[in-house]
Scaffold this motif. Structure first.
Motif, mmCIF file in Angstrom:
data_model
loop_
_atom_site.group_PDB
_atom_site.id
_atom_site.type_symbol
_atom_site.label_atom_id
_atom_site.label_comp_id
_atom_site.label_asym_id
_atom_site.label_seq_id
_atom_site.Cartn_x
_atom_site.Cartn_y
_atom_site.Cartn_z
ATOM 1 N N ILE A 75 0.838 -1.194 0.000
ATOM 2 C CA ILE A 75 0.000 0.000 0.000
ATOM 3 C C ILE A 75 0.876 1.248 0.000
ATOM 4 N N LEU A 76 0.766 2.034 -1.065
ATOM 5 C CA LEU A 76 1.552 3.266 -1.146
ATOM 6 C C LEU A 76 0.664 4.430 -0.730
ATOM 7 N N TYR A 77 1.110 5.162 0.275
ATOM 8 C CA TYR A 77 0.275 6.300 0.689
ATOM 9 C C TYR A 77 1.135 7.531 0.944
ATOM 10 N N PRO A 78 0.544 8.723 0.729
ATOM 11 C CA PRO A 78 1.310 9.956 0.889
ATOM 12 C C PRO A 78 1.504 10.286 2.373
ATOM 13 N N LYS A 79 2.771 10.376 2.748
ATOM 14 C CA LYS A 79 3.140 10.677 4.133
ATOM 15 C C LYS A 79 2.427 11.937 4.633
ATOM 16 N N ASN A 80 1.879 11.853 5.817
ATOM 17 C CA ASN A 80 1.210 12.997 6.484
ATOM 18 C C ASN A 80 -0.041 13.512 5.781
ATOM 19 N N ARG A 81 -0.571 12.764 4.820
ATOM 20 C CA ARG A 81 -1.734 13.296 4.106
ATOM 21 C C ARG A 81 -2.972 12.416 4.228
ATOM 22 N N VAL A 82 -2.917 11.438 5.097
ATOM 23 C CA VAL A 82 -4.133 10.660 5.358
ATOM 24 C C VAL A 82 -4.485 10.872 6.829
ATOM 25 N N ILE A 117 0.414 -7.716 4.589
ATOM 26 C CA ILE A 117 0.113 -6.316 4.238
ATOM 27 C C ILE A 117 1.325 -5.426 4.546
ATOM 28 N N PHE A 118 1.850 -4.737 3.520
ATOM 29 C CA PHE A 118 3.019 -3.870 3.698
ATOM 30 C C PHE A 118 2.639 -2.423 3.378
ATOM 31 N N ALA A 119 2.831 -1.543 4.346
ATOM 32 C CA ALA A 119 2.471 -0.133 4.147
ATOM 33 C C ALA A 119 3.713 0.674 3.776
ATOM 34 N N LEU A 120 3.683 1.286 2.593
ATOM 35 C CA LEU A 120 4.823 2.086 2.130
ATOM 36 C C LEU A 120 4.459 3.569 2.222
ATOM 37 N N GLU A 121 5.206 4.254 3.084
ATOM 38 C CA GLU A 121 4.923 5.665 3.344
ATOM 39 C C GLU A 121 5.768 6.484 2.369
ATOM 40 N N ILE A 122 5.101 7.108 1.388
ATOM 41 C CA ILE A 122 5.838 7.781 0.315
ATOM 42 C C ILE A 122 5.941 9.279 0.601
ATOM 43 N N ASN A 123 7.141 9.802 0.405
ATOM 44 C CA ASN A 123 7.356 11.231 0.597
ATOM 45 C C ASN A 123 6.842 11.973 -0.643
ATOM 46 N N GLY A 124 5.532 12.115 -0.753
ATOM 47 C CA GLY A 124 4.943 12.756 -1.933
ATOM 48 C C GLY A 124 3.435 12.829 -1.790
ATOM 49 N N THR A 139 5.569 0.863 9.101
ATOM 50 C CA THR A 139 5.629 1.294 7.700
ATOM 51 C C THR A 139 7.055 1.195 7.176
ATOM 52 N N ILE A 140 7.169 1.242 5.851
ATOM 53 C CA ILE A 140 8.467 1.349 5.199
ATOM 54 C C ILE A 140 8.461 2.725 4.537
ATOM 55 N N GLU A 141 9.443 3.567 4.880
ATOM 56 C CA GLU A 141 9.460 4.917 4.304
ATOM 57 C C GLU A 141 10.268 4.944 3.020
ATOM 58 N N LEU A 142 9.676 5.500 1.964
ATOM 59 C CA LEU A 142 10.368 5.593 0.680
ATOM 60 C C LEU A 142 10.231 7.006 0.114
ATOM 61 N N GLU A 143 11.266 7.410 -0.663
ATOM 62 C CA GLU A 143 11.165 8.681 -1.382
ATOM 63 C C GLU A 143 10.238 8.492 -2.583
ATOM 64 N N ASP A 154 10.399 8.028 -5.678
ATOM 65 C CA ASP A 154 11.448 7.713 -6.639
ATOM 66 C C ASP A 154 11.221 6.296 -7.150
ATOM 67 N N PHE A 155 10.990 6.174 -8.453
ATOM 68 C CA PHE A 155 10.606 4.867 -8.969
ATOM 69 C C PHE A 155 11.690 3.801 -8.769
ATOM 70 N N ILE A 156 12.942 4.176 -8.967
ATOM 71 C CA ILE A 156 14.032 3.188 -8.841
ATOM 72 C C ILE A 156 14.071 2.619 -7.420
ATOM 73 N N GLU A 157 13.914 3.501 -6.460
ATOM 74 C CA GLU A 157 13.927 3.050 -5.063
ATOM 75 C C GLU A 157 12.760 2.080 -4.802
ATOM 76 N N PHE A 158 11.596 2.435 -5.314
ATOM 77 C CA PHE A 158 10.401 1.607 -5.155
ATOM 78 C C PHE A 158 10.590 0.251 -5.861
#
Ligand SMILES: *Cc1c(COP(=O)(O)O)cnc(C)c1O
Length: 437
Positions: free
Chosen positions: A158-165, A180-187, A420-424, A426-430
């Motif tokens: 699950i990709l979700y925008p950090k601080n926006r939900v 279930i893996f929650a990916l906290e995206i900086n975007g 959560t797993i924090e990611l930028e 950035d597609f390559i990182e993902f």
């Protein structure tokens, strides 16, 4: 039933392929080849059926020959474990309350159905290790996570925008663990959605991993949403209020509205639709100008509608493509409204002061749109109340100056521990993250 891609650059495909792939090879979205109108007589008898029975008839028509009757019936019955009541607010205005599922939002219906259908295909065909990628602006993540929790052979990212939900939304998908893996995206949400879309077209990733989407991109999540339009109609038909139905849909990615249009195409007599937007008004602008110009999403109180490039716009265009002038047909069938956070605040206050009804920020846009549409006395206006207001407790409490109670279902999520797993952004990182899984 076979499915085609809205880009029409690839051949028809089976339900199994459509659900597993999510997005077609040519980048288009799947649509059912035939949307067959139901017999008027059958629709008129629905007022004496329960929601499960109605859902089964609609599902037979939409999925019919792709899956055995008894299994389809089982999946519908498991999906619909809660009701979607119609509540009269005042005069000819009704709320269709879609928030009685496990995560208190309408997305539970589509997500549960899709999870069960995918599970069925996995068990039957011995497909191995499917990875479900899902971008969420808030409610999709929780509905999908809870629908898929514990199903063997499926991992959900699950990709979700950090601080926006909202906090309640976040806890519903970050505390579950297991598959279930929650990916906290900086975007933003649009960034999350773009990452998911890039993953689906990345050659290397797709040769190494079996990926699918559980956003309303996925046809198996979208189609079951037509069930509750039929259920709403039937409840109003029973009290003889369904003659001239105007349905107002709080819209973000436009899956919900699209499901309503499909129900309409299946013969459900809906006179007119309203697409209610928050400040993210790309569709509203399209209706006014004929030009579709995606824009970066801006943050609002109705965060599940913070979408700047709605995925299902393509499906709406496709549904009207047989008209000589599709734009004219669309504007005839759908009106648009757009509201600021200030408008939403006023509407929530108004409905509470005047009718003691607590709207959530999404439902508030749809309710206000019905008022602004000025219906005639003969028309019935239904707005979709897409989430329980307690999912947005901070906003609602501060607007109304009260403390709204939190339903037990929601409370138990809040007691979990967030992982959560924090990611930028950035597609390559993902991509590397997925490849290492
Ligand atoms: C997802 C969502 C919407 C928007 O629905 P779409 O199908 O994306 O248009 C509206 N309200 C709530 C509460 C939602 O979770």
């Amino acid at each position: 039933m076979e499915y085609y891609s809205t880009h029409k650059q690839t051949s028809f495909t089976s339900l199994k392929q459509a659900i597993i792939k999510g997005l077609a090879n040519d980048g288009g979205l799947y649509m059912p080849k035939n949307i067959v109108p139901l017999d008027n007589y059958i629709i008129s008898t629905m007022k004496d059926m329960n929601f499960q029975q109605i859902g089964t008839i609609v599902a037979q028509s939409l999925f019919g020959d792709s899956i055995e009757t008894n299994i389809l019936e089982y999946i519908v019955n498991e999906t619909i474990k809660f009701n979607t009541p119609i509540v009269n607010i005042h005069d000819n205005i009704y709320s269709l309350e879609l928030f009685y599922g496990p995560t208190l939002a309408f997305k539970d219906i589509g997500a549960r159905f899709m999870a069960l259908l995918l599970k069925y295909f996995i068990e039957k065909e011995e497909v191995e290790n499917i990875n479900v990628l899902v971008a969420t602006s808030g409610d999709t993540g929780s509905a999908v996570a809870n629908g898929f929790l514990g199903i063997k052979g499926i991992n959900v990212y699950i990709l979700y925008p950090k601080n926006r939900v909202s906090i309640a939304q976040e806890y519903q998908f970050t505390t579950l663990g297991q598959n279930i893996f929650a990916l906290e995206i900086n975007g933003t949400f649009d960034d999350c959605q773009a990452l998911v879309k890039s993953a689906f077209i990345d050659k290397e990733l797709n040769t190494k991993k079996l990926l699918t989407s559980a956003n309303s991109i996925n046809i198996a999540r979208l189609l079951p949403q037509s069930f509750y339009y039929f259920n709403a109609y039937s409840q109003l038909d029973k009290i003889n209020k369904a003659k001239e139905l105007v349905i107002s849909v709080p819209s973000g990615n436009f899956g919900n509205l699209c499901a309503g249009l499909i129900a309409n195409k299946m013969g459900l007599p809906i006179k007119h639709f309203i697409a209610a937007n928050n400040k993210n008004n790309v569709f509203f602008n399209y209706l006014n100008t004929g030009i579709y110009a995606p824009q970066p999403a801006v943050e609002t109180y109705a965060n599940a509608m913070d979408v700047g490039n709605p995925s299902n716009f393509e499906r709406i265009i496709d549904l009207f493509s047989s008209y000589v002038n599709p734009y004219q047909a669309i504007t005839k069938q759908i009106s648009g409204f757009s509201y600021t956070d200030e408008d939403i605040t006023k509407t929530i206050q108004y409905a509470y002061d005047k009718y003691e009804y607590i709207l959530d920020p999404h439902g508030a846009t749809a309710y206000q749109a019905l008022l602004d549409k000025s219906l005639s006395a003969k028309e019935s206006g239904v707005f979709l109340e897409t989430a329980h207001p307690a999912k947005f407790k901070n906003i609602i409490d501060s607007i109304l100056g009260i403390k709204i109670p939190i339903p037990n279902k929601l409370k138990s999520f809040m007691e979990g521990e967030k992982h959560t797993i924090e990611l930028e952004n950035d597609f390559i990182e993902f991509k590397n993250y997925l490849l290492q899984q």
